[in-house]
Enzyme design. Structure first.
Site, PDB file in Angstrom:
ATOM      1  N   HIS A 379       5.643  -6.497  -0.122  1.00 37.95           N
ATOM      2  CA  HIS A 379       4.458  -5.941  -0.280  1.00 37.95           C
ATOM      3  C   HIS A 379       4.608  -4.597  -0.103  1.00 37.95           C
ATOM      4  O   HIS A 379       4.775  -4.138   1.139  1.00 37.95           O
ATOM      5  CB  HIS A 379       3.073  -6.402   0.101  1.00 37.95           C
ATOM      6  CG  HIS A 379       2.092  -5.552  -0.649  1.00 37.95           C
ATOM      7  ND1 HIS A 379       1.077  -5.071   0.413  1.00 37.95           N
ATOM      8  CD2 HIS A 379       1.468  -4.969  -1.561  1.00 37.95           C
ATOM      9  CE1 HIS A 379       0.109  -4.396  -0.210  1.00 37.95           C
ATOM     10  NE2 HIS A 379       0.367  -4.474  -1.575  1.00 37.95           N
ATOM     11  N   HIS A 380       4.499  -3.355  -0.881  1.00 41.27           N
ATOM     12  CA  HIS A 380       4.804  -1.968  -0.419  1.00 41.27           C
ATOM     13  C   HIS A 380       3.605  -1.105  -0.928  1.00 41.27           C
ATOM     14  O   HIS A 380       3.503  -0.725  -2.042  1.00 41.27           O
ATOM     15  CB  HIS A 380       6.232  -1.367  -0.866  1.00 41.27           C
ATOM     16  CG  HIS A 380       7.385  -1.859  -0.523  1.00 41.27           C
ATOM     17  ND1 HIS A 380       8.542  -1.219  -1.208  1.00 41.27           N
ATOM     18  CD2 HIS A 380       7.279  -2.287   0.620  1.00 41.27           C
ATOM     19  CE1 HIS A 380       9.410  -1.999  -0.188  1.00 41.27           C
ATOM     20  NE2 HIS A 380       8.789  -2.578   0.709  1.00 41.27           N
ATOM     21  N   GLU A 381       2.714  -1.098  -0.087  1.00 42.06           N
ATOM     22  CA  GLU A 381       1.332  -0.250  -0.281  1.00 42.06           C
ATOM     23  C   GLU A 381       1.891   1.294   0.303  1.00 42.06           C
ATOM     24  O   GLU A 381       2.019   1.331   1.606  1.00 42.06           O
ATOM     25  CB  GLU A 381       0.072  -0.565   0.661  1.00 42.06           C
ATOM     26  CG  GLU A 381      -1.077   0.239   0.305  1.00 42.06           C
ATOM     27  CD  GLU A 381      -1.290   0.670  -1.097  1.00 42.06           C
ATOM     28  OE1 GLU A 381      -1.421   1.688  -1.412  1.00 42.06           O
ATOM     29  OE2 GLU A 381      -1.766  -0.134  -1.856  1.00 42.06           O
ATOM     30  N   HIS A 449       1.069  -1.750  -8.856  1.00 37.98           N
ATOM     31  CA  HIS A 449      -0.368  -1.705  -8.884  1.00 37.98           C
ATOM     32  C   HIS A 449      -0.677  -0.243  -8.575  1.00 37.98           C
ATOM     33  O   HIS A 449       0.169   0.530  -8.223  1.00 37.98           O
ATOM     34  CB  HIS A 449      -1.135  -2.363  -7.781  1.00 37.98           C
ATOM     35  CG  HIS A 449      -1.206  -3.923  -7.854  1.00 37.98           C
ATOM     36  ND1 HIS A 449      -2.402  -4.623  -8.134  1.00 37.98           N
ATOM     37  CD2 HIS A 449      -0.457  -4.825  -8.561  1.00 37.98           C
ATOM     38  CE1 HIS A 449      -2.301  -5.784  -8.371  1.00 37.98           C
ATOM     39  NE2 HIS A 449      -1.050  -5.995  -8.584  1.00 37.98           N
ATOM     40  N   GLU A 450      -1.880   0.260  -9.400  1.00 37.32           N
ATOM     41  CA  GLU A 450      -2.118   1.510  -9.497  1.00 37.32           C
ATOM     42  C   GLU A 450      -1.243   2.197 -10.200  1.00 37.32           C
ATOM     43  O   GLU A 450      -0.647   3.555  -9.558  1.00 37.32           O
ATOM     44  CB  GLU A 450      -2.454   2.269  -8.075  1.00 37.32           C
ATOM     45  CG  GLU A 450      -3.805   1.680  -7.397  1.00 37.32           C
ATOM     46  CD  GLU A 450      -3.794   0.449  -6.487  1.00 37.32           C
ATOM     47  OE1 GLU A 450      -4.287  -0.315  -6.849  1.00 37.32           O
ATOM     48  OE2 GLU A 450      -2.545   0.542  -5.855  1.00 37.32           O
ATOM     49  N   GLU A 468      -0.635  -3.634 -12.834  1.00 35.97           N
ATOM     50  CA  GLU A 468      -2.292  -3.613 -12.847  1.00 35.97           C
ATOM     51  C   GLU A 468      -2.763  -2.782 -13.757  1.00 35.97           C
ATOM     52  O   GLU A 468      -2.500  -3.141 -14.904  1.00 35.97           O
ATOM     53  CB  GLU A 468      -2.626  -3.436 -11.268  1.00 35.97           C
ATOM     54  CG  GLU A 468      -4.186  -3.668 -10.972  1.00 35.97           C
ATOM     55  CD  GLU A 468      -4.694  -3.243  -9.648  1.00 35.97           C
ATOM     56  OE1 GLU A 468      -5.595  -4.053  -9.217  1.00 35.97           O
ATOM     57  OE2 GLU A 468      -4.523  -2.288  -9.323  1.00 35.97           O
ATOM     58  N   GLU A 474     -10.124  -8.550  -8.112  1.00 38.51           N
ATOM     59  CA  GLU A 474     -10.796  -8.087  -6.844  1.00 38.51           C
ATOM     60  C   GLU A 474     -12.259  -7.495  -6.908  1.00 38.51           C
ATOM     61  O   GLU A 474     -12.970  -7.377  -5.929  1.00 38.51           O
ATOM     62  CB  GLU A 474     -10.014  -7.108  -6.079  1.00 38.51           C
ATOM     63  CG  GLU A 474      -9.828  -5.796  -6.750  1.00 38.51           C
ATOM     64  CD  GLU A 474      -8.672  -5.494  -7.864  1.00 38.51           C
ATOM     65  OE1 GLU A 474      -8.041  -4.517  -8.265  1.00 38.51           O
ATOM     66  OE2 GLU A 474      -8.316  -6.764  -8.288  1.00 38.51           O
TER      67      GLU A 474
END
Length: 670
Positions: A379-381, A449-450, A468, A474
């Protein structure tokens, strides 16, 4: 000799090599002749019209560009040449909703130039398929057009009537919207895909393909009219696109169908992208996954360090055990790396993508997962801090490769990238492409995502597996409006879903929400199962907590359902009311069916004519029980079996906010 000279003159004129002026118009039809396109110049402006079976779908719609510090490329144009071509090929997808795709079109290239100096030139390339068309502009190298700046793209779609449309407004970020349903003239500035229900019964979808080094296109109605004009997402300085010849725009696409399902089964957008640039794709595989994610949206655990930290070694190993026991291929962990403490969205420069928290032993976890035959999903936020991410990206992907991690979920939670640029501007498009191409070099697939809205790039870069860009599960955990209404997912496949795979993250089995009782998953268990067939993604999450699946017979459908498909059909659909999808498992005779409804209970009769007529099947049915209701009793699910064949029909009863999921298993010949 006279006849020979006449033929030469005709050929020269057709190619636009004659001096003075070329043809005033040109035309092309789809391979089956149902669609016809005419391109012409009227009062110095170039435009196109589109007909289907002789009926106008688009009236004369003009094209052009506003440039910075230069006259617009719009007026005083002439056609200086045309060329036609045809193409017919069937290609194999690495993964997808359909194993083999036919790419069959007729092409028309119209060369344009200014009548007056400096005589700048550009071409418009039109491709007509039996189910729609795509067109783009190409700027060749030329003395008076080298580096240039596009301030506006003037592409029009002029509709003869004020059709009804399903749309999402651009003012709501990340494409996380509940769809609106209004006449075209009453729309806001809207994202594409845009889905249109024509007054004559046809269905249209407007979008784009192969978005490369350009800004995303949105659409808006001109002065409350039925003419839609393109709007490109700008840089922070107002520029839309920086360009240098030779240069090509993305394809503008229009899919045409008789039913909503025809829009879903079109492969036009994929066909307008280039073949895979990854030679060895054996490492790219669809899968189902679970993860440390939903508990944090329910505020039971945290991304940040502390007593309720979710991504711990022990918790991760518990998820790995559950995945291994149930044939789930992957496990995701969010909040495992340094940078989540405090207001991380405001301090995204502190995020470290290769530095685990002390309570997350990545070496031990990776070794344990490998022994269990489970893939870890990284995961890379980024907090939309692209500069911080790009500075660490090579190191981060190398870190993952070292630990055997071949899939990464990326995130960009902040409306502005680097506090300045929009996600779907040319700036954002360039960044996302850099991530995809870098990940491919390290043998890593991406779940973004985003994102910027998908445009079929998964054909060219099949390691871009899902994204996403949808108001997903969510919102059912904490949204002040209560969550996504049941109608939402009866629209999503025919709007956002037309752009490409969606990581919606469904699979709820426990509908309680004590921390945020005002919000909940507005569904039933049977409907949650059906979503695995209705909403497509090659990476599908079972998003609930492992303990909520324990001892649940209905979980068998999640274990069994495929993530890669041989063929997809949509037997029935009314956008916003209900839909039925059926998909054949890739390289298999198994089929899966998903049906969902909105708040209205329904009983549908579904013909099973998609099944192989030479076989019988055992239908494993997961239906809403007699007392099922998304508000009062989402848990009532009736599981049954029956023998069926292609000539049969099934009656499918769906409760309010409910659905039905079916697995069709071929029976051995006796």
């Amino acid at each position: 000799m006279k006849r020979y000279l006449t033929l030469i003159a005709a050929a020269v004129a057709a190619l636009g090599l004659a001096t003075g002026c070329g043809p005033r118009n040109a035309s092309v039809s789809s391979p089956d002749g149902s669609l016809s396109l005419e391109v012409s110049v009227r009062d110095g402006r170039v435009g196109y019209t589109l007909h289907r079976e002789g009926k106008a779908l688009l009236d004369f719609s003009t094209l052009g560009f506003e440039l910075k510090d230069a006259p617009a490329l719009r007026d005083g144009l002439e056609i200086c040449g045309t060329q036609t071509d045809s193409f017919d090929q069937t290609w194999e997808q690495v993964w997808g909703e359909e194993h083999f795709v036919r790419n069959h079109y007729n092409e028309l290239t119209v060369s344009l130039r200014e009548r007056q100096a400096p005589n700048r030139r550009f071409d418009v390339v039109f491709r007509l398929f039996d189910d729609g068309m795509g067109f783009r502009c190409e700027f060749p190298e030329q003395p008076d057009l080298g580096e240039f700046v596009i301030m506006d793209e003037l592409t029009e779609f002029r509709f003869p009537e004020d059709h009804m449309a399903w749309w999402m407004p651009t003012r709501e970020p990340y494409y996380e919207s509940i769809a609106r349903h209004t006449p075209l003239s009453q729309m806001d500035t809207v994202n594409t895909p845009l889905t249109i229900e024509c007054a004559g019964g046809e269905f249209l979808a407007l979008h784009e393909a192969n978005l490369t080094d350009y800004a995303k296109m949105s659409l808006y109605p001109v002065d409350g009219d039925t003419t839609l004009r393109s709007y490109l997402t700008p840089w922070s300085n107002g520029v839309k696109v920086y360009a240098c010849t030779p240069f090509r725009t993305p394809w503008r696409t229009i899919i045409v169908g008789d039913t909503p399902g025809d829009l879903v089964t079109s492969r036009l957008m994929l066909n307008l992208n280039e073949p895979s640039k990854i030679e060895d794709t054996s490492w790219i595989r669809p899968m189902k996954y679970i993860g440390i994610w939903w508990s944090m949206h329910l505020f039971q655990e945290t991304w940040a360090q502390g007593p309720n930290h979710g991504a711990t070694t022990e918790n991760m190993m518990r998820y790995i055990d559950f995945a291994a026991e149930n044939g789930i291929e992957g496990v995701l962990a969010e909040g495992w790396n340094v940078g989540w403490d405090g207001e991380w969205t405001k301090n995204s420069d502190k995020i470290r993508f290769a530095e685990p928290y002390p309570d997350f032993d990545i070496d031990r976890i990776a070794d344990y997962a490998a022994k269990k035959g489970v893939q870890l999903i990284g995961h890379h936020e980024t907090g939309a801090n692209t500069k911080n991410y790009e500075a660490q990206m090579e190191e981060a992907f190398e870190f993952y490769r070292k630990h055997g991690i071949r899939a990464v979920k990326t995130g960009y939670v902040n409306v502005l990238m680097d506090g300045k640029e929009l996600h779907d501007s040319q700036y954002g498009v360039r960044h996302y492409r850099k991530v995809i191409e870098t990940a491919a070099r390290y043998g890593i697939v991406i779940d973004n995502h985003e994102p910027v809205m998908p445009t079929g790039l998964e054909r060219t870069w099949p390691n871009l597996m899902t994204q996403e860009g949808v108001r997903g599960q969510e919102y059912n955990a904490w949204s002040p409006d209560g969550g996504n209404p049941p109608e939402h997912t009866t629209v999503v496949p025919f709007l956002r879903g037309l752009a490409g795979p969606m990581d919606y993250t469904f699979g709820t089995f426990d509908f309680s929400n004590p921390v945020s009782p005002f919000a909940r998953v507005q569904s039933t268990i049977a409907r949650e199962l059906a979503h695995y067939v209705v909403i497509y993604s090659p990476l599908q999450m079972a998003s609930d907590l492992p303990e909520h699946y324990a001892g649940q017979p209905a979980f068998a459908f999640i274990r069994d359902v495929a993530t890669d498909w041989e063929r997809t059909v949509v037997p029935q659909a009314v956008i916003g009311d209900y839909c039925v999808f059926a998909r054949q498992k890739r390289d298999s005779q198994e089929w899966f069916l998903g049906a969902i409804t909105d708040e209205t209970p329904r009983t549908l009769t579904v013909a099973l004519d998609f099944l192989d007529p030479k076989m019988h099947y055992r239908a494993q049915i997961y239906a809403d029980g007699e007392k099922a209701d998304w508000k009062e009793n989402p848990y009532d699910v009736a599981i049954s079996e029956r023998r069926v064949a292609a000539g049969d029909s099934l009656q499918i009863r769906m409760a309010s906010g409910g659905g039905c999921a079916i697995r069709f298993v071929p029976e051995p010949e006796k």
